[in-house]
Motif scaffolding. Structure first.
Motif, PDB file in Angstrom:
ATOM      1  N   THR A 162     -54.818 -11.863 -32.760  1.00 26.33           N
ATOM      2  CA  THR A 162     -54.317 -13.202 -33.072  1.00 26.33           C
ATOM      3  C   THR A 162     -54.255 -14.008 -31.772  1.00 26.33           C
ATOM      4  OG1 THR A 162     -52.041 -12.614 -32.589  1.00 26.33           O
ATOM      5  CG2 THR A 162     -52.813 -12.205 -34.857  1.00 26.33           C
ATOM      6  N   ILE A 163     -53.996 -15.282 -31.900  1.00 21.16           N
ATOM      7  CA  ILE A 163     -53.858 -16.122 -30.713  1.00 21.16           C
ATOM      8  C   ILE A 163     -52.677 -15.639 -29.864  1.00 21.16           C
ATOM      9  CG2 ILE A 163     -52.518 -17.866 -31.979  1.00 21.16           C
ATOM     10  CD1 ILE A 163     -54.964 -18.753 -29.223  1.00 21.16           C
ATOM     11  N   LEU A 164     -51.649 -15.140 -30.557  1.00 17.75           N
ATOM     12  CA  LEU A 164     -50.493 -14.639 -29.798  1.00 17.75           C
ATOM     13  C   LEU A 164     -50.858 -13.381 -28.997  1.00 17.75           C
ATOM     14  CD1 LEU A 164     -47.557 -14.970 -29.051  1.00 17.75           C
ATOM     15  CD2 LEU A 164     -46.931 -13.630 -31.055  1.00 17.75           C
ATOM     16  N   ASN A 165     -51.689 -12.511 -29.605  1.00 20.89           N
ATOM     17  CA  ASN A 165     -52.158 -11.322 -28.863  1.00 20.89           C
ATOM     18  C   ASN A 165     -52.860 -11.753 -27.582  1.00 20.89           C
ATOM     19  OD1 ASN A 165     -53.252  -9.691 -31.920  1.00 20.89           O
ATOM     20  ND2 ASN A 165     -51.294  -9.501 -30.859  1.00 20.89           N
ATOM     21  N   ARG A 166     -53.700 -12.784 -27.714  1.00 17.16           N
ATOM     22  CA  ARG A 166     -54.458 -13.256 -26.541  1.00 17.16           C
ATOM     23  C   ARG A 166     -53.530 -13.772 -25.451  1.00 17.16           C
ATOM     24  NH1 ARG A 166     -59.746 -13.812 -26.728  1.00 17.16           N
ATOM     25  NH2 ARG A 166     -59.787 -15.469 -25.163  1.00 17.16           N
ATOM     26  N   VAL A 167     -52.525 -14.535 -25.891  1.00 16.97           N
ATOM     27  CA  VAL A 167     -51.585 -15.090 -24.906  1.00 16.97           C
ATOM     28  C   VAL A 167     -50.832 -13.953 -24.213  1.00 16.97           C
ATOM     29  CG1 VAL A 167     -49.478 -16.453 -24.650  1.00 16.97           C
ATOM     30  CG2 VAL A 167     -51.354 -17.324 -26.058  1.00 16.97           C
ATOM     31  N   VAL A 168     -50.430 -12.959 -24.988  1.00 17.28           N
ATOM     32  CA  VAL A 168     -49.632 -11.865 -24.411  1.00 17.28           C
ATOM     33  C   VAL A 168     -50.461 -11.033 -23.426  1.00 17.28           C
ATOM     34  CG1 VAL A 168     -48.389  -9.726 -24.944  1.00 17.28           C
ATOM     35  CG2 VAL A 168     -47.983 -11.779 -26.299  1.00 17.28           C
ATOM     36  N   ARG A 169     -51.760 -10.887 -23.681  1.00 15.63           N
ATOM     37  CA  ARG A 169     -52.553 -10.140 -22.691  1.00 15.63           C
ATOM     38  C   ARG A 169     -53.073 -11.046 -21.570  1.00 15.63           C
ATOM     39  NH1 ARG A 169     -58.088 -10.403 -23.553  1.00 15.63           N
ATOM     40  NH2 ARG A 169     -58.767 -11.000 -25.631  1.00 15.63           N
ATOM     41  N   GLY A 170     -52.683 -12.296 -21.610  1.00 16.73           N
ATOM     42  CA  GLY A 170     -52.970 -13.189 -20.476  1.00 16.73           C
ATOM     43  C   GLY A 170     -54.250 -13.990 -20.604  1.00 16.73           C
ATOM     44  N   ALA A 171     -54.916 -13.903 -21.755  1.00 20.50           N
ATOM     45  CA  ALA A 171     -56.183 -14.617 -21.934  1.00 20.50           C
ATOM     46  C   ALA A 171     -55.920 -16.048 -22.409  1.00 20.50           C
ATOM     47  CB  ALA A 171     -57.062 -13.868 -22.932  1.00 20.50           C
ATOM     48  N   TYR A 172     -55.002 -16.695 -21.779  1.00 23.83           N
ATOM     49  CA  TYR A 172     -54.684 -18.074 -22.168  1.00 23.83           C
ATOM     50  C   TYR A 172     -55.157 -19.031 -21.089  1.00 23.83           C
ATOM     51  CZ  TYR A 172     -50.861 -17.335 -18.875  1.00 23.83           C
ATOM     52  OH  TYR A 172     -50.150 -17.052 -17.742  1.00 23.83           O
ATOM     53  N   TYR A 173     -55.294 -20.276 -21.453  1.00 26.08           N
ATOM     54  CA  TYR A 173     -55.662 -21.337 -20.496  1.00 26.08           C
ATOM     55  C   TYR A 173     -54.427 -22.182 -20.216  1.00 26.08           C
ATOM     56  CZ  TYR A 173     -60.567 -20.227 -21.160  1.00 26.08           C
ATOM     57  OH  TYR A 173     -61.783 -19.585 -21.181  1.00 26.08           O
ATOM     58  N   GLY A 174     -54.410 -22.782 -19.035  1.00 30.91           N
ATOM     59  CA  GLY A 174     -53.290 -23.650 -18.694  1.00 30.91           C
ATOM     60  C   GLY A 174     -52.066 -22.851 -18.313  1.00 30.91           C
ATOM     61  N   LYS A 175     -50.917 -23.453 -18.529  1.00 33.86           N
ATOM     62  CA  LYS A 175     -49.671 -22.790 -18.140  1.00 33.86           C
ATOM     63  C   LYS A 175     -48.818 -22.525 -19.364  1.00 33.86           C
ATOM     64  CE  LYS A 175     -49.286 -24.214 -13.376  1.00 33.86           C
ATOM     65  NZ  LYS A 175     -49.539 -22.889 -12.836  1.00 33.86           N
ATOM     66  N   LEU A 176     -48.245 -21.336 -19.437  1.00 35.20           N
ATOM     67  CA  LEU A 176     -47.433 -21.009 -20.614  1.00 35.20           C
ATOM     68  C   LEU A 176     -46.211 -21.912 -20.693  1.00 35.20           C
ATOM     69  CD1 LEU A 176     -47.607 -17.122 -20.887  1.00 35.20           C
ATOM     70  CD2 LEU A 176     -48.967 -18.873 -22.038  1.00 35.20           C
ATOM     71  N   GLU A 177     -45.734 -22.374 -19.548  1.00 31.38           N
ATOM     72  CA  GLU A 177     -44.548 -23.233 -19.588  1.00 31.38           C
ATOM     73  C   GLU A 177     -44.847 -24.526 -20.347  1.00 31.38           C
ATOM     74  OE1 GLU A 177     -43.996 -23.272 -15.403  1.00 31.38           O
ATOM     75  OE2 GLU A 177     -45.098 -25.146 -15.099  1.00 31.38           O
ATOM     76  N   GLU A 178     -46.135 -24.939 -20.352  1.00 31.07           N
ATOM     77  CA  GLU A 178     -46.485 -26.153 -21.099  1.00 31.07           C
ATOM     78  C   GLU A 178     -46.357 -25.897 -22.600  1.00 31.07           C
ATOM     79  OE1 GLU A 178     -50.414 -27.022 -19.669  1.00 31.07           O
ATOM     80  OE2 GLU A 178     -49.662 -27.514 -17.659  1.00 31.07           O
TER      81      GLU A 178
END
Ligand code: GTP
Length: 386
Positions: free
Chosen positions: A122-138
């Motif tokens: 899921t998109i959340l899985n991607r974020v948790v393994r760090g495959a996200y763009y930009g900053k999580l604080e945003e």
């Protein structure tokens, strides 16, 4: 009876005569090593066998297992540093060994294998393994998160859109960067050294090299330190500690390895090459004094070292000390002159220089590292092989 002979300009004193065939003593390094090995395999009160019968000899760390290397970045996480900077730690798995090799990434480099779509995620899985763009604080600022294990459909849509946007922004920045500056990233391949990095050993310069590389990368703003788990030039901590005991008996770092049936340097750089490629690098400026590292890296044919940037030991480098004294925020706290005495550690102005200088001199004189030995070091290490 002690025997003395000269090897590469150094006076070597040993407790046994060299073999008969070499009446004048060994003249090449290989002869010296053969001589030492011969002694080790002779029963002797002063030179006991290095391997007890109950232990099998260590496996050769030299065997290159460099074929068909595959790596995958498993996770990436933001690490704020005590000096005020920020980097992204990337953890890799590979098909060669079971070690967790790392990339310490500064700036906008991205891992291809991390960004790949993984099955059933899921998109959340991607974020948790760090495959996200930009900053999580945003993301956090724009939603009602903390994001739970399960995203609501609205949150899911928001996150997908936010990530598409952030990805486009990153791609635009990449295009601009390539056309405007074509910047070549600064890079280092660093080999793990528990003793130098964690317990601040003064036997080697590994700890300060890592600090210095991080400082330079932070200043450059873009690049990577590949951190390979090749402790002890590939022989592992257990064997390196045995080598230290042999060094205390009078052998240098190279001879100690060989006496333990290891190569002088058993490291390979195939995984570093693969990590560079994974981060999209084809050309780098490499921080190193070790020509073998450059040669090995380039031998894979994927990465070109456009420029070698030297790493001058801090204790030899007056301008760096000055920089550190005037800009201590650029240096790790435990290495600054003011904080070190309070922690009971050596300051950089008070390193156990003799052992460190010997280590550095052997790197230059026997391993071909490119460094100008200061006269004081040349003369103080000339009479000792250590
Ligand atoms: N076997 C052995 N390994 C050592 C010793 N001292 C440090 N090391 C290891 O040496 C490695 C670092 O290698 P160095 O030769 O100092 O430097 P390099 O990486 O070849 O060259 P640079 O890129 O210039 O830093 C680390 O893995 C250390 O754990 C030692 O006395 N014996």
């Amino acid at each position: 009876m002690a025997t003395a002979f000269t090897l590469f300009g150094m006076n070597v004193v040993h407790d046994r005569a060299p073999p008969q065939t070499q009446a004048d003593g060994p003249t090449t390094y290989q002869e010296y090593i053969d001589f030492l090995k011969q002694q080790v395999h002779r029963p002797s009160a002063v030179t006991p066998s290095l391997h007890s019968a109950t232990h099998s000899p260590p496996s050769s760390a030299a065997a290159p297992r460099d074929k068909d290397i595959r790596i995958q970045c498993q996770v990436r996480a933001r690490i704020p540093t005590n000096e005020g900077g920020e980097m992204y730690l990337h953890l890799y798995k590979n098909n060669q060994d079971s070690k967790e090799h790392l990339a310490i990434v500064y700036g906008d480099l991205r891992s291809r294998s991390l960004d790949d779509a993984w099955a059933n995620e899921t998109i959340l899985n991607r974020v948790v393994r760090g495959a996200y763009y930009g900053k999580l604080e945003e993301i956090v600022a724009a939603t009602d998160v903390p994001v739970a294990q399960q995203l609501t459909p609205d949150q899911m849509v928001f996150l997908e859109q936010q990530q598409q946007q952030a990805k486009r922004k990153w791609e635009q920045q990449q295009q601009q960067q390539q056309t405007e500056t074509a910047k070549i990233p600064l890079a280092r391949i660093h080999s793990e050294c528990f003793t130098g990095e964690t317990v601040h050993s003064g036997r080697c310069d590994c700890g300060e090299q890592l600090d210095e590389a991080m400082r330079q990368l932070q200043l450059a703003g873009r690049g990577v330190i590949v951190y390979l788990r090749q402790e002890g030039r590939g022989i592992g901590l257990l064997e390196k500690l045995k080598a230290y005991n042999l060094q205390d008996l009078g052998h240098d770092t190279v001879a100690a390895n060989v006496l333990l049936n290891h190569p002088a340097d058993g490291r390979t750089y195939g995984i570093a090459n693969a990590i560079f490629k994974d981060l999209g690098l084809t050309q780098v400026h490499l921080l190193t004094n070790n020509p073998d590292k450059i040669q090995q890296l380039e031998s894979y044919g994927d990465i070109k070292v456009l420029e070698r940037r030297e790493m001058v030991p801090r204790s030899w480098n007056a301008p760096n000390d000055l920089l550190m004294a005037t800009q201590p925020h650029l240096y790790p706290l435990d290495r600054t002159p003011s904080s070190s005495p309070a922690l009971g550690m050596s300051s950089v102005f008070d390193l156990p220089k003799k052992e460190l200088d010997r280590y550095l001199a052997v790197k230059v004189k026997k391993m071909g590292h490119i460094l100008d030995l200061p006269d004081s070091v040349s003369s103080s290490t000339a009479s000792s092989p250590k």
